[in-house]
Motif scaffolding. Structure first.
Motif, short mmCIF file in Angstrom:
data_model
loop_
_atom_site.label_atom_id
_atom_site.label_comp_id
_atom_site.label_asym_id
_atom_site.label_seq_id
_atom_site.Cartn_x
_atom_site.Cartn_y
_atom_site.Cartn_z
N LEU A 108 0.81 -1.22 0.00
CA LEU A 108 0.00 0.00 0.00
C LEU A 108 0.85 1.27 0.00
O LEU A 108 0.37 2.35 -0.35
CB LEU A 108 -0.90 -0.02 1.24
N LYS A 109 2.12 1.14 0.37
CA LYS A 109 2.99 2.32 0.42
C LYS A 109 3.43 2.77 -0.97
O LYS A 109 3.99 3.87 -1.12
CB LYS A 109 4.22 2.01 1.28
N LEU A 110 3.24 1.92 -1.97
CA LEU A 110 3.60 2.32 -3.33
C LEU A 110 2.64 3.40 -3.84
O LEU A 110 1.43 3.31 -3.61
CB LEU A 110 3.56 1.11 -4.27
N LYS A 111 3.18 4.39 -4.53
CA LYS A 111 2.32 5.42 -5.12
C LYS A 111 1.45 4.82 -6.22
O LYS A 111 1.95 4.05 -7.04
CB LYS A 111 3.17 6.56 -5.69
N GLY A 112 0.19 5.20 -6.23
CA GLY A 112 -0.72 4.69 -7.24
C GLY A 112 -1.36 3.37 -6.84
O GLY A 112 -2.12 2.80 -7.62
N VAL A 113 -1.03 2.89 -5.65
CA VAL A 113 -1.61 1.65 -5.13
C VAL A 113 -2.52 1.97 -3.97
O VAL A 113 -2.07 2.49 -2.96
CB VAL A 113 -0.51 0.66 -4.69
N GLY A 114 -3.80 1.68 -4.12
CA GLY A 114 -4.77 1.88 -3.06
C GLY A 114 -5.24 0.55 -2.52
O GLY A 114 -4.58 -0.49 -2.71
N ASP A 115 -6.38 0.56 -1.86
CA ASP A 115 -6.88 -0.67 -1.22
C ASP A 115 -7.07 -1.79 -2.21
O ASP A 115 -6.67 -2.92 -1.96
CB ASP A 115 -8.19 -0.38 -0.49
N TYR A 116 -7.69 -1.49 -3.33
CA TYR A 116 -7.94 -2.56 -4.31
C TYR A 116 -6.64 -3.20 -4.78
O TYR A 116 -6.48 -4.43 -4.74
CB TYR A 116 -8.73 -2.05 -5.53
N THR A 117 -5.72 -2.39 -5.27
CA THR A 117 -4.51 -2.93 -5.91
C THR A 117 -3.62 -3.65 -4.90
O THR A 117 -3.05 -4.70 -5.19
CB THR A 117 -3.74 -1.80 -6.61
N ALA A 118 -3.53 -3.11 -3.69
CA ALA A 118 -2.74 -3.77 -2.65
C ALA A 118 -3.35 -5.13 -2.30
O ALA A 118 -2.63 -6.12 -2.13
CB ALA A 118 -2.65 -2.89 -1.40
N SER A 119 -4.66 -5.18 -2.24
CA SER A 119 -5.33 -6.46 -1.95
C SER A 119 -5.10 -7.46 -3.07
O SER A 119 -4.86 -8.65 -2.81
CB SER A 119 -6.83 -6.23 -1.76
N ALA A 120 -5.17 -6.99 -4.30
CA ALA A 120 -4.99 -7.89 -5.44
C ALA A 120 -3.59 -8.49 -5.44
O ALA A 120 -3.42 -9.70 -5.56
CB ALA A 120 -5.26 -7.13 -6.75
N ILE A 121 -2.58 -7.64 -5.29
CA ILE A 121 -1.20 -8.13 -5.34
C ILE A 121 -0.91 -9.04 -4.15
O ILE A 121 -0.32 -10.12 -4.28
CB ILE A 121 -0.19 -6.96 -5.38
N ALA A 122 -1.35 -8.62 -2.95
CA ALA A 122 -1.06 -9.40 -1.74
C ALA A 122 -1.70 -10.78 -1.81
O ALA A 122 -1.11 -11.78 -1.38
CB ALA A 122 -1.54 -8.64 -0.51
N SER A 123 -2.90 -10.85 -2.37
CA SER A 123 -3.58 -12.16 -2.43
C SER A 123 -3.03 -13.01 -3.57
O SER A 123 -2.71 -14.19 -3.37
CB SER A 123 -5.09 -11.96 -2.61
N ILE A 124 -2.89 -12.43 -4.74
CA ILE A 124 -2.47 -13.21 -5.91
C ILE A 124 -1.02 -13.70 -5.78
O ILE A 124 -0.70 -14.83 -6.13
CB ILE A 124 -2.66 -12.39 -7.20
N CYS A 125 -0.16 -12.83 -5.26
CA CYS A 125 1.27 -13.18 -5.21
C CYS A 125 1.68 -13.83 -3.90
O CYS A 125 2.63 -14.62 -3.87
CB CYS A 125 2.12 -11.94 -5.46
N PHE A 126 1.02 -13.45 -2.79
CA PHE A 126 1.51 -13.89 -1.48
C PHE A 126 0.45 -14.58 -0.64
O PHE A 126 0.65 -14.81 0.56
CB PHE A 126 2.08 -12.67 -0.73
N ASN A 127 -0.69 -14.91 -1.26
CA ASN A 127 -1.76 -15.64 -0.57
C ASN A 127 -2.25 -14.97 0.70
O ASN A 127 -2.71 -15.65 1.63
CB ASN A 127 -1.32 -17.07 -0.26
N GLU A 128 -2.14 -13.64 0.75
CA GLU A 128 -2.70 -12.94 1.91
C GLU A 128 -4.22 -12.86 1.75
O GLU A 128 -4.73 -12.63 0.65
CB GLU A 128 -2.08 -11.54 2.02
N VAL A 129 -4.93 -13.05 2.86
CA VAL A 129 -6.40 -13.08 2.80
C VAL A 129 -6.94 -11.66 2.87
O VAL A 129 -7.38 -11.19 3.91
CB VAL A 129 -6.98 -13.96 3.92
#
Length: 346
Positions: A108-129
């Motif tokens: 989420l600290k990346l510029k241009g990354v909000g709740d949606y995008t952080a959730s997508a990357i965290a779940s798809i790449c790192f299996n975060e729920v």
DNA sequence: AAGCCGGGGTC
DNA sequence: GACCCAGGCTT
């Protein structure tokens, strides 16, 4: 059968074969997610190939010039995405040793990354729920559960995020998130969905209460304002023209354009000619002006309609500043300018 | 909370 | 014409 099982069964049968579905590399997933923000898959896919090809690693992207990144982004719109993408690549390389952050909180600290995008990357790449809530999810959940809270209100955003987080499959968050988005995009479409083949047809509240067409509820619409743009296309004796970089706030930040004269109302020949005479670059020069497009080109943005005239200014002298016309396609320009450059026979 | 930020597609 | 899109940032 529970919600997740129904959904994932549907997904297994109906999912598209998309380029970013064959990798878990967070750099590629990140690229795809930024490109696809407010952008349909068919429009974003060529850009995904271009970016992964020209910038195979985050180091390649970080080392590029912003201008090259904008040039590759040209035509996709919402150009802050490209600037933030480049900023974040440099941040990952310089502050994180090139290692992509691996938690929702850090992504989420990346510029241009909000709740949606952080959730997508965290779940798809790192299996975060972490449940994703994009436009597709808002539509699907509002209909299936008959929720009439406006999706673009603060209470609505919290309510839908909480519901998605409750529904997500904790054993396979990556699949669940992609499945619910694909379901919204392909089955629970905005207009005229074929509910007869929907896996949720027996329980969907919107279908039961005949509310498919009114859900999701969205708060008002931004009104569109008209603007009158006059682009001054200078052609000098030594085959140079002027391009200016847009700076400050507003549309097309950091992109290039011909010198712009904006007027309150549609401009006339005499009106514009007198303003052209005042351009510094043409001081004390003789020139000929003619209008390129007989009728205004109406370029539609999400909240502005640009009524555009291109004025061709032929100068029978050499100018010192400016760029060689032969190099004009090297500069990142808005599509309105790009279309003109492609059509105009310099 | 509201406004701003593109370009392309559907209906 | 109205609406939508694997949203986020600024004010």
């Amino acid at each position: 059968m529970n919600f997740s099982t129904k959904l994932i069964n549907w997904y297994t049968v109906n999912k598209r074969d998309l380029p970013w579905r064959s990798t878990n590399n967070p750099y590629y997933i990140w690229l795809s997610e930024i490109i696809l923000q407010q952008t349909q898959v068919v429009q974003g896919t060529p850009y995904y190939h271009a970016f992964t090809s020209q910038f195979p690693t985050v180091f390649d992207l970080a080392n590029a010039n912003e201008e090259d990144v904008l040039k590759l982004w040209q035509g996709l719109g919402y150009y802050s995405r490209a600037r933030n993408l480049h900023w974040s690549a440099k941040y990952i390389v310089n502050e994180l040793d090139g290692v992509f952050p691996d938690t929702y909180k850090d992504i989420l600290k990346l510029k241009g990354v909000g709740d949606y995008t952080a959730s997508a990357i965290a779940s798809i790449c790192f299996n975060e729920v972490t449940a994703v809530v994009d436009g597709n999810v808002y539509r699907a959940l509002s209909r299936i559960f008959g929720i009439e809270t406006p999706i673009n209100s603060t209470p609505g955003q919290k309510e839908f995020k909480a519901l998605a987080q409750q529904l997500i499959d904790k054993q396979q968050p990556a699949i669940f998130n992609q499945a619910i988005m694909e379901f919204g995009a392909r089955q629970c479409k905005p207009k005229n969905p074929d509910c007869s083949v929907c896996p949720f047809k027996t329980s969907c509240l919107a279908l039961k209460e005949n509310k498919i067409a009114v859900l999701p509820v969205k708060l008002k619409k931004t009104k569109v304002t008209k603007k009158y743009f006059n682009f001054i296309v200078i052609i000098s004796k030594n085959e140079k023209t002027i391009l200016e970089q847009r700076i400050g706030s507003g549309i097309w930040q950091n992109l290039y354009q011909f010198p712009l004269i904006e007027t309150e109302k549609p401009s006339t020949y005499n009106n514009i000619k007198s303003k052209i005479e005042n351009l510094d670059v043409l001081a004390d020069m003789n020139f000929d002006v003619h209008l390129y497009n007989d009728t205004d080109i109406i370029h539609k943005l999400s909240h502005q309609h640009l009524y555009t005239k291109f004025w061709i200014v032929s100068v029978d002298e050499c100018i010192e500043n400016g760029i060689d016309i032969s190099n004009i396609k090297d500069y990142p320009v808005p599509i309105l300018i790009g279309n003109f450059i492609d059509k105009f026979n310099f």
